[in-house]
Scaffold this motif. Structure first.
Motif, PDB file in Angstrom:
ATOM      1  N   ASN A 162       8.056  -0.281  -5.805  1.00  0.00           N
ATOM      2  CA  ASN A 162       8.106  -2.189  -5.199  1.00  0.00           C
ATOM      3  C   ASN A 162       8.894  -2.174  -6.792  1.00  0.00           C
ATOM      4  OD1 ASN A 162       8.362  -4.320  -4.496  1.00  0.00           O
ATOM      5  ND2 ASN A 162       6.455  -3.575  -1.808  1.00  0.00           N
ATOM      6  N   THR A 165       7.248  -8.723  -8.708  1.00  0.00           N
ATOM      7  CA  THR A 165       7.912 -10.205  -9.359  1.00  0.00           C
ATOM      8  C   THR A 165       7.422 -11.196  -9.400  1.00  0.00           C
ATOM      9  OG1 THR A 165       6.336  -9.839  -6.790  1.00  0.00           O
ATOM     10  CG2 THR A 165       8.755  -9.698  -6.064  1.00  0.00           C
ATOM     11  N   ARG A 173       2.368  -8.610  -9.794  1.00  0.00           N
ATOM     12  CA  ARG A 173       2.676  -8.794  -8.153  1.00  0.00           C
ATOM     13  C   ARG A 173       3.749  -8.395  -7.691  1.00  0.00           C
ATOM     14  NH1 ARG A 173       0.184 -13.574  -9.589  1.00  0.00           N
ATOM     15  NH2 ARG A 173      -2.243 -14.412  -9.221  1.00  0.00           N
ATOM     16  N   LYS A 175       5.825  -7.973  -3.686  1.00  0.00           N
ATOM     17  CA  LYS A 175       6.112  -8.381  -1.984  1.00  0.00           C
ATOM     18  C   LYS A 175       6.702  -7.020  -1.566  1.00  0.00           C
ATOM     19  CE  LYS A 175       8.390 -11.768   0.907  1.00  0.00           C
ATOM     20  NZ  LYS A 175       9.289 -12.031   1.160  1.00  0.00           N
ATOM     21  N   ASP A 177       9.226  -6.205   0.977  1.00  0.00           N
ATOM     22  CA  ASP A 177      10.663  -6.607   1.388  1.00  0.00           C
ATOM     23  C   ASP A 177      10.473  -5.738   3.329  1.00  0.00           C
ATOM     24  OD1 ASP A 177      10.950  -8.561   0.067  1.00  0.00           O
ATOM     25  OD2 ASP A 177      11.017  -7.011  -1.442  1.00  0.00           O
ATOM     26  N   GLN A 215      -4.745  -7.483  -1.988  1.00  0.00           N
ATOM     27  CA  GLN A 215      -3.943  -7.663  -1.188  1.00  0.00           C
ATOM     28  C   GLN A 215      -3.971  -8.871  -0.249  1.00  0.00           C
ATOM     29  OE1 GLN A 215      -1.984  -6.037   3.453  1.00  0.00           O
ATOM     30  NE2 GLN A 215      -2.338  -3.914   1.684  1.00  0.00           N
ATOM     31  N   GLY A 228       5.580  -8.559   3.751  1.00  0.00           N
ATOM     32  CA  GLY A 228       5.331  -9.595   3.463  1.00  0.00           C
ATOM     33  C   GLY A 228       4.179  -9.629   2.784  1.00  0.00           C
ATOM     34  N   ILE A 230       1.633  -9.497  -0.307  1.00  0.00           N
ATOM     35  CA  ILE A 230       1.640  -9.497  -1.646  1.00  0.00           C
ATOM     36  C   ILE A 230       0.504  -8.814  -2.138  1.00  0.00           C
ATOM     37  CG2 ILE A 230       1.564 -11.108  -3.700  1.00  0.00           C
ATOM     38  CD1 ILE A 230       3.824 -11.782  -1.628  1.00  0.00           C
TER      39      ILE A 230
END
Length: 248
Positions: A162, A165, A173, A175, A177, A215, A228, A230
């Motif tokens: 990942n 972001t 952090r 996200k 996607d 989370q 969606g 985080i």
């Protein structure tokens, strides 16, 4: 981004194998993890059944880094798995400012009673330039997909990637996607992956950038492990001095 940790206590989930894209064959996530020599798994007992308590990463021959909320359930002589071998815990050191069932300062160290042969340690990342970097997650906790959430558990090691972001104080952090915006092996950690690493390969050296903590499922209306959500990882650069001092 500022968070009320009282609200987080009620409305977030511990980041606990790997949650994957629903449109990518699972075998690719399994293959991606198979060569790792730095990840360990903590085990405990629940209702007379052996369960995965969490994940950790070797940062020295006999020292593992994990999350404090995982370390809270670990015992001296407790069981630690590396590949198909098992080792015992000598010492558990939780961050002094961590509080049970709360997420700030969610980081801990575990010392083993012996070193692990044929393992590799990772270096502590000390820079604050994590934003937009692609990192790798590894664990053998519960698995699932972003479309349906958690599916089950089979204790097999998986890895996903990942992109960072956001960074803020002690947090890194990510996200989760969906397919149109995601990496080829996009994913997040799942139940049992708590304490696992976010790893960066740089100049032929593996660094740990973060430790899986919790989370935030508010973007998915409180549905855990869905597209969606985080992911929040404890930031190694923030805690590096404490880590090194605690290992002295």
């Amino acid at each position: 981004m500022k968070w009320s940790f009282l609200i987080l206590l009620v409305l977030s989930f511990p980041s606990s194998a790997i949650i994957m894209r629903h449109d990518v064959d699972e075998s690719q996530y399994l293959e991606f993890a198979k060569d790792n020599k730095s990840i360990v798994t903590f085990y405990g007992n629940y209702r007379d059944k052996e369960i995965v308590e969490g994940t950790g990463t070797l940062i020295a021959e006999d020292w593992i880094i994990t999350a404090a909320h995982v370390a809270n359930y670990l015992l001296i002589d407790g069981k630690v798995r590396f590949k198909d071998s098992y080792y015992k815990i000598k010492k558990v050191v939780k961050h002094p400012d961590w509080k049970d069932k709360q997420f700030p300062n969610d980081i801990a160290l575990v010392q083993l009673q012996s070193t692990i042969p044929n393992s590799e340690t990772v270096a502590l990342y000390d820079k604050e330039d994590e934003l937009h970097k692609t990192l790798t997650f590894i664990g053998r906790g519960d698995f699932g997909t972003g479309e349906v959430g958690i599916v089950g558990a089979d204790a097999r090691l998986r890895a996903a990637q990942n992109v960072v972001t956001e960074t803020s104080g002690q947090w890194v952090r990510f996200k989760f996607d969906s397919e149109q915006d995601s990496l080829a092996l996009e994913g997040i950690s799942g139940p049992g992956d708590s304490g696992g690493p976010a790893l960066l390969k740089m100049n032929n050296r593996l660094y740990i950038v973060g430790v899986s903590s919790w989370q935030n499922a508010e973007p998915t209306e409180w549905q855990e492990a869905k597209y969606g959500v985080i992911e929040n990882y404890s930031r190694i650069s923030y805690f590096k001095k404490w880590i090194e001092k605690s290992m002295e």
